[in-house]
Design a protein around this motif. Structure first.
Motif: not given
Length: 278
Positions: A38-64
Motif C-alpha cells: 500500500c506504499q504506507c511508510n509506517r510499520a511496527w518492527q516485529i524482528s530484526d528484519i521483519k516489519y508489519k505495515c500499520q495501514n494494511c497489516g502486510y508483513q515484509s522483511t528487509l530481504t524480501s
C-alpha cells in the motif's frame, strides 16, 4: 565508503549480523520503510528484519525480493560470499569458494554461487543494440577433454566499449540456435554482423544483416577475436580450474558476461547492485 581493499577491513565493517542489517536497511530503505503493498511508510518492527505495515497489516522483511529472501544462512556469510565473487576478476571456482568461506558442504557452496549468478543475470539482462557481432567461440568445460562451443554477441559502441552475451550450444550451433539467441539477446532493428556461414546465414525478421570477412590467419571476426583474448587473459574462459561443468555452463557464462560488462564499474557499486536487486 569502500569496503574492499582487504578481507580484514571487510570483516571489520560487516563482521556482525547487526552491521549487515544496518547496511542493507540503508541500501534498500534509505528514506525509511515503504510497504510494498500500500506504499504506507509506517510499520511496527516485529524482528530484526521483519516489519508489519500499520495501514494494511502486510508483513515484509528487509530481504524480501532479494537473493537473500528466505535464507537460513547468516547475512555475514552472504555478504562475504558476494564480496568474494565480485572481487574475483576471473570466474568463480566452487572448491576455492567453499574453502574461502569455510563451508562444510559442497552443495551449500554451489547453491550460494548459483543464487549470486542469478542475481547477476537479473542485473545484466538488457538486450544488446546497434551494431552487434555474432560468432561462435570455443569453451573448455571442467572435466571435458574436448572443447564445446558458445554463441557470443558483442555490441560495439562508438566509445570502444563492448557489451557481450553468451550461450552454450555444445558441439556446434544450428540455425535454430542462432535465431533463438539473436531474438533473446539482441533488440530488433539492430545490425547483425556475421561471417555468413551456414548456421549464421539466416537471421530473424526485424534485424539487418551484414556479412563480414575474417582477417587472414584468424578464426573469428575482429571484435570477437579481441573480446575472446580479453576473456581468456582474465581467466574467464578456457581454464580447467574454472567452475564450468556441463550442468552449469550457461550460468557460468552469465557470470563471465556480467564481469566483462562491468569491468569499468567499481566493486562497491557491483556489490550494492547485487544486494538490492529485486
Amino acid at each position: 565508503k569502500t569496503y574492499y581493499l582487504t578481507i580484514e577491513k571487510f570483516i571489520e565493517d560487516f563482521g556482525t549480523e547487526q552491521q549487515c542489517i544496518d547496511y542493507l536497511r540503508r541500501l534498500r530503505w534509505n528514506g525509511g520503510f515503504i510497504c510494498p503493498r500500500c506504499q504506507c511508510n509506517r510499520a511496527w518492527q516485529i524482528s530484526d528484519i521483519k516489519y508489519k505495515c500499520q495501514n494494511c497489516g502486510y508483513q515484509s522483511t528487509l530481504t524480501s525480493g532479494t537473493l537473500l529472501q528466505g535464507t537460513h544462512l547468516p547475512l555475514t556469510l552472504w555478504f562475504k560470499a558476494i564480496w568474494y565473487m565480485v572481487n574475483l576478476s576471473c570466474g568463480t571456482n566452487v572448491a576455492q569458494f567453499q574453502n574461502s568461506l569455510n563451508l562444510g558442504s559442497n552443495r551449500t557452496a554451489i547453491a550460494m554461487i548459483n543464487k549470486i549468478r542469478k542475481a547477476m543475470a537479473i542485473c545484466d539482462n538488457q538486450k544488446l543494440n546497434g551494431d552487434v557481432f555474432v560468432d561462435e567461440i570455443p569453451i573448455l568445460a571442467k572435466g571435458s577433454f574436448a572443447e564445446n562451443n558458445a554463441l557470443i554477441a558483442i555490441e560495439v559502441s562508438n566509445t570502444g566499449n563492448s557489451h557481450i552475451r553468451m550461450k552454450n550450444v555444445g558441439d556446434y550451433s544450428l540455425k535454430t540456435d542462432v535465431i533463438d539467441f539473436i531474438s533473446a539477446k539482441i533488440k530488433k532493428g539492430s545490425i547483425i554482423h556475421t561471417d555468413g556461414f551456414y548456421s549464421f546465414a539466416e537471421i530473424p525478421v526485424g534485424y539487418e544483416f551484414k556479412k563480414e570477412k575474417r582477417k587472414s590467419g584468424r578464426n573469428h571476426l575482429p571484435p570477437v577475436y579481441d573480446v575472446l583474448c580479453a576473456l581468456r587473459d582474465r581467466e574467464l574462459l578456457g581454464k580447467r580450474q574454472c567452475s564450468c561443468s556441463s550442468t552449469n555452463t550457461n550460468e557460468y557464462l552469465g557470470e563471465c558476461c556480467y564481469k566483462f560488462n562491468r569491468q569499468n564499474i567499481s566493486v562497491e557499486k557491483i556489490f550494492q547492485e547485487i544486494l538490492k536487486i529485486l
